[in-house]
Motif scaffolding. Structure first.
Motif: not given
Length: 124
Positions: A31-32, A53, A102
């Motif tokens: 998610d990042r 992401w 993200s």
């Protein structure tokens, strides 16, 4: 507990290559956005590269563009930095950083999580 663990640093001659890895745990890696920063002795920490992401979008500082490549494998919770044509000025401690969202970002204050760093030394 969030952990970012870098590996792959070392001593290399100018013109050589190294591949850094950053393995994450304790967070939803996919998610990042993630990034690499570096810090040389007596200098401020500086942005090197970032990846969103999905891995579709990346950005680099000008001095490494075309020599470094940032990638990620979300299935392995791991990010990479392939460093080619290394120069003396690339010598630094390289840090892995994880964002709170993200989107790619280039400022260190925008990253929530940090690894312990791995030393990269380029010799002449």
């Amino acid at each position: 507990q969030v952990q970012l663990v870098e590996s792959g640093g070392g001593l290399v001659q100018a013109g050589g290559s190294l591949r850094l890895s950053c393995t994450a745990s304790g967070l939803t890696f996919s998610d990042r956005a993630m990034a690499w920063f570096r810090q040389a002795p007596g200098k401020e920490r500086q942005f090197v590269a970032t990846i969103n992401w999905s891995g579709r979008y990346t950005d680099y500082r000008d001095s490494v563009r075309g020599r470094f490549t940032i990638t990620r494998d979300n299935a392995k919770n791991t990010m990479y930095l392939q460093m080619d044509s290394l120069e003396l000025g690339d010598t630094a401690v390289y840090y892995c950083a994880g964002s709170s969202d993200s989107f790619i970002r280039t400022r260190s204050v925008e990253y929530e999580y940090w690894g312990q760093g791995t030393q990269v030394t380029v010799s002449s």
